[in-house]
Design a protein around this motif. Structure first.
Motif, mmCIF file in Angstrom:
data_model
loop_
_atom_site.group_PDB
_atom_site.id
_atom_site.type_symbol
_atom_site.label_atom_id
_atom_site.label_comp_id
_atom_site.label_asym_id
_atom_site.label_seq_id
_atom_site.Cartn_x
_atom_site.Cartn_y
_atom_site.Cartn_z
ATOM 1 N N ILE A 172 20.772 1.736 33.357
ATOM 2 C CA ILE A 172 20.096 1.321 32.268
ATOM 3 C C ILE A 172 19.500 0.382 34.272
ATOM 4 O O ILE A 172 20.590 -0.173 34.986
ATOM 5 C CB ILE A 172 21.247 0.032 31.769
ATOM 6 C CG1 ILE A 172 21.242 0.477 30.227
ATOM 7 C CG2 ILE A 172 19.734 -1.675 31.621
ATOM 8 C CD1 ILE A 172 22.372 -0.530 30.047
ATOM 9 N N ASN A 173 18.082 -0.008 33.561
ATOM 10 C CA ASN A 173 17.129 -0.682 34.965
ATOM 11 C C ASN A 173 16.750 -1.225 34.566
ATOM 12 O O ASN A 173 16.266 -2.080 33.448
ATOM 13 C CB ASN A 173 15.921 0.693 35.238
ATOM 14 C CG ASN A 173 16.620 1.204 36.406
ATOM 15 O OD1 ASN A 173 17.246 1.979 36.586
ATOM 16 N ND2 ASN A 173 15.905 2.623 35.375
ATOM 17 N N GLU A 174 17.096 -2.787 35.313
ATOM 18 C CA GLU A 174 16.289 -3.786 35.145
ATOM 19 C C GLU A 174 15.375 -4.201 35.655
ATOM 20 O O GLU A 174 15.398 -3.556 37.916
ATOM 21 C CB GLU A 174 17.429 -5.340 35.522
ATOM 22 C CG GLU A 174 18.728 -4.631 33.997
ATOM 23 C CD GLU A 174 19.624 -6.149 34.225
ATOM 24 O OE1 GLU A 174 20.210 -6.267 33.276
ATOM 25 O OE2 GLU A 174 19.402 -6.952 35.347
ATOM 26 N N TYR A 175 14.190 -4.822 35.725
ATOM 27 C CA TYR A 175 13.135 -5.128 36.542
ATOM 28 C C TYR A 175 13.171 -6.591 36.666
ATOM 29 O O TYR A 175 12.721 -7.381 35.740
ATOM 30 C CB TYR A 175 11.849 -4.534 35.776
ATOM 31 C CG TYR A 175 11.930 -2.871 36.038
ATOM 32 C CD1 TYR A 175 12.430 -1.822 37.317
ATOM 33 C CD2 TYR A 175 12.593 -2.166 35.069
ATOM 34 C CE1 TYR A 175 11.832 -0.623 36.892
ATOM 35 C CE2 TYR A 175 12.780 -1.183 34.702
ATOM 36 C CZ TYR A 175 12.547 0.288 36.094
ATOM 37 O OH TYR A 175 12.947 1.311 35.899
ATOM 38 N N ARG A 176 12.737 -7.250 38.060
ATOM 39 C CA ARG A 176 11.939 -8.117 38.096
ATOM 40 C C ARG A 176 10.912 -8.362 39.228
ATOM 41 O O ARG A 176 11.104 -8.002 40.020
ATOM 42 C CB ARG A 176 12.957 -8.802 38.187
ATOM 43 C CG ARG A 176 14.587 -9.003 37.947
ATOM 44 C CD ARG A 176 16.103 -9.611 38.697
ATOM 45 N NE ARG A 176 17.394 -9.806 38.046
ATOM 46 C CZ ARG A 176 17.442 -9.416 37.569
ATOM 47 N NH1 ARG A 176 16.651 -10.459 36.354
ATOM 48 N NH2 ARG A 176 18.809 -9.264 36.622
#
Length: 131
Positions: free
Chosen positions: A124-128
């Protein structure tokens, strides 16, 4: 099956009347002091929140991950739970995460860069946005 300390935090188990739950399953839980509560007959929405969460975990994490052992499973489920509650957008909350409100609208995209954080071993990748 040995529940050890995990049984101390469980108050009860809500389950449907499916044939995959045997008397042996209920016996193990009863021996650990966990009462079993059966869903009502013909009430498909009674367990809908749990079914939805389990479906999300399967589609977004478990179908893409090779589980090595029990501790590895617990670790990636902890990572997914953190991601689900603090970052993953939920349609019912207008795109916000349950434990985090929506950020203010961004008008000038040139002032921000996007940073990626990997969760659950890169599944899972989270982008901020960062200044």
């Amino acid at each position: 099956m040995d529940l050890d300390d995990a049984a101390t935090t469980v108050k009860f188990l809500i389950r449907d009347r499916g044939s995959n739950f045997t008397k042996a399953f209920d016996t193990v839980l009863a021996d650990a002091g966990i009462p079993t509560v059966l869903c009502n007959v013909r009430t498909p929405r009674m367990n809908a929140i749990t079914e939805r969460w389990i479906g999300s975990v399967r589609r977004e994490l478990l179908n893409r991950t090779l589980i090595w052992n029990h501790e590895h499973l617990r670790q990636i489920l902890r990572d997914y739970e953190f991601h689900h509650n603090t970052h993953r957008p939920h349609m019912g909350l207008s795109g916000a995460a349950p434990l985090k409100p929506l950020p203010p609208d961004i008008t000038d995209l040139d002032a921000f860069r996007v940073r990626r954080t990997r969760r659950a071993g890169g599944v899972i990748n989270e982008y901020r946005t960062v200044a």
